[in-house]
Design a protein around this motif. Structure first.
Motif, PDB file in Angstrom:
ATOM      1  N   THR A  87      76.699  32.565  -1.611  1.00 42.79           N
ATOM      2  CA  THR A  87      77.879  33.113  -2.278  1.00 42.79           C
ATOM      3  C   THR A  87      78.310  34.412  -1.613  1.00 42.79           C
ATOM      4  O   THR A  87      79.495  34.613  -1.321  1.00 42.79           O
ATOM      5  CB  THR A  87      77.596  33.344  -3.772  1.00 42.79           C
ATOM      6  N   TYR A  91      81.704  35.323   0.376  1.00 40.60           N
ATOM      7  CA  TYR A  91      82.536  36.435  -0.092  1.00 40.60           C
ATOM      8  C   TYR A  91      82.827  37.414   1.052  1.00 40.60           C
ATOM      9  O   TYR A  91      83.951  37.887   1.201  1.00 40.60           O
ATOM     10  CB  TYR A  91      81.827  37.157  -1.239  1.00 40.60           C
ATOM     11  N   ALA A  94      85.703  37.322   5.205  1.00 42.15           N
ATOM     12  CA  ALA A  94      87.095  37.431   4.751  1.00 42.15           C
ATOM     13  C   ALA A  94      88.091  37.446   5.905  1.00 42.15           C
ATOM     14  O   ALA A  94      89.216  37.908   5.744  1.00 42.15           O
ATOM     15  CB  ALA A  94      87.244  38.690   3.902  1.00 42.15           C
ATOM     16  N   TRP A 100      88.455  31.748   3.434  1.00 42.78           N
ATOM     17  CA  TRP A 100      87.634  32.552   2.513  1.00 42.78           C
ATOM     18  C   TRP A 100      87.600  31.891   1.134  1.00 42.78           C
ATOM     19  O   TRP A 100      86.532  31.696   0.565  1.00 42.78           O
ATOM     20  CB  TRP A 100      88.221  33.968   2.417  1.00 42.78           C
ATOM     21  N   TRP A 101      88.743  31.529   0.615  1.00 46.12           N
ATOM     22  CA  TRP A 101      88.805  30.933  -0.719  1.00 46.12           C
ATOM     23  C   TRP A 101      88.143  29.555  -0.744  1.00 46.12           C
ATOM     24  O   TRP A 101      87.429  29.225  -1.682  1.00 46.12           O
ATOM     25  CB  TRP A 101      90.247  30.861  -1.227  1.00 46.12           C
ATOM     26  N   LEU A 104      84.396  30.246  -0.798  1.00 48.21           N
ATOM     27  CA  LEU A 104      83.859  30.953  -1.964  1.00 48.21           C
ATOM     28  C   LEU A 104      84.020  30.173  -3.264  1.00 48.21           C
ATOM     29  O   LEU A 104      83.085  30.106  -4.071  1.00 48.21           O
ATOM     30  CB  LEU A 104      84.545  32.321  -2.098  1.00 48.21           C
ATOM     31  N   TYR A 116      88.389  35.781  -9.222  1.00 47.17           N
ATOM     32  CA  TYR A 116      88.355  36.007  -7.779  1.00 47.17           C
ATOM     33  C   TYR A 116      89.552  35.391  -7.053  1.00 47.17           C
ATOM     34  O   TYR A 116      89.807  35.735  -5.898  1.00 47.17           O
ATOM     35  CB  TYR A 116      87.032  35.526  -7.183  1.00 47.17           C
ATOM     36  N   PRO A 121      91.304  39.230   0.089  1.00 53.50           N
ATOM     37  CA  PRO A 121      90.150  39.351   0.972  1.00 53.50           C
ATOM     38  C   PRO A 121      90.325  40.394   2.075  1.00 53.50           C
ATOM     39  O   PRO A 121      89.342  40.838   2.658  1.00 53.50           O
ATOM     40  CB  PRO A 121      89.969  37.944   1.552  1.00 53.50           C
ATOM     41  N   ILE A 124      88.147  43.472   1.574  1.00 53.38           N
ATOM     42  CA  ILE A 124      86.690  43.351   1.557  1.00 53.38           C
ATOM     43  C   ILE A 124      86.129  43.959   2.840  1.00 53.38           C
ATOM     44  O   ILE A 124      86.527  43.599   3.939  1.00 53.38           O
ATOM     45  CB  ILE A 124      86.262  41.878   1.415  1.00 53.38           C
ATOM     46  N   ILE A 176      80.014  39.014  -8.616  1.00 50.31           N
ATOM     47  CA  ILE A 176      79.457  39.648  -7.427  1.00 50.31           C
ATOM     48  C   ILE A 176      79.495  41.146  -7.698  1.00 50.31           C
ATOM     49  O   ILE A 176      80.546  41.708  -8.004  1.00 50.31           O
ATOM     50  CB  ILE A 176      80.260  39.287  -6.172  1.00 50.31           C
TER      51      ILE A 176
END
Length: 189
Positions: A87, A91, A94, A100-101, A104, A116, A121, A124, A176
């Motif tokens: 996870t 995350y 990014a 990314w999505w 995740l 989220y 992202p 991040i 997270i």
């Protein structure tokens, strides 16, 4: 054929709630003019060894077959650590918002997916996990078999990943915890 995942824009009410929550958490309110200056409070620990409360039970769906109760053993610990590392890796990767999505979202509970989905992202900060350093912080006993808090050290600080496994299934993240943030105490799904 390539598909692009489009996330829905944040609703004005959600944005207002997030702004108000950030103000409360950050302590952005100034003391009253002429009033006493409040003493600084010590920072809460990021992660503690106190077990998280199990999630409130819901009415069980009608299913056929044999129910296998969850257990807390070496296999469950290894699975929780692996889920937390996967996870957090997803995350922190990014570089491409759509990828990314896609990486995740399958690792999150439905409630966490809603939260989220609105994260940009691009904000991040990249970090690298320290291999083999993740540890279970909670649960510490057999009374809390459906939740786990895993501490995952990186080169940018210690992250936490709060996990849940409903019905003894796979571990999914519901939060997270960024370095310096207090540990969660109750899941919101």
């Amino acid at each position: 054929m390539s598909t692009t995942i489009r996330r829905r824009p944040a609703a004005p009410a959600r944005a207002l709630v997030l702004v108000l929550a950030a103000a409360v958490v950050c302590g952005c309110a100034a003391p009253a003019p002429g009033g006493p200056t409040p003493a600084p409070t010590p920072a809460a620990p990021i992660l503690t060894s106190a077990p998280m409360d199990d999630l409130p039970s819901r009415e069980a769906p009608a299913v056929t077959g044999t129910y296998i109760a969850p257990v807390w053993d070496e296999s469950a610990i290894a699975a929780a650590i692996a889920a937390a590392e996967a996870t957090l890796t997803a995350y922190l990767d990014a570089s491409d918002p759509d990828a990314w999505w896609r990486g995740l979202s399958p690792r999150l509970t439905p409630g966490a997916q809603e939260v989220y989905a609105d994260v940009d992202p691009a904000g991040i900060v990249p970090a690298a996990l320290i291999p083999g350093a993740a540890t279970i912080v909670s649960p510490t006993d057999d009374a809390h078999l459906l939740t786990a808090l895993v501490q995952v050290p990186t080169d940018k600080g210690v992250f936490g990943v709060a996990l849940v496994r409903e019905g003894g299934g796979d571990w999914l993240a519901w939060r997270i915890v960024l370095p310096g943030m207090p540990a969660p105490t109750e899941a919101v799904r």
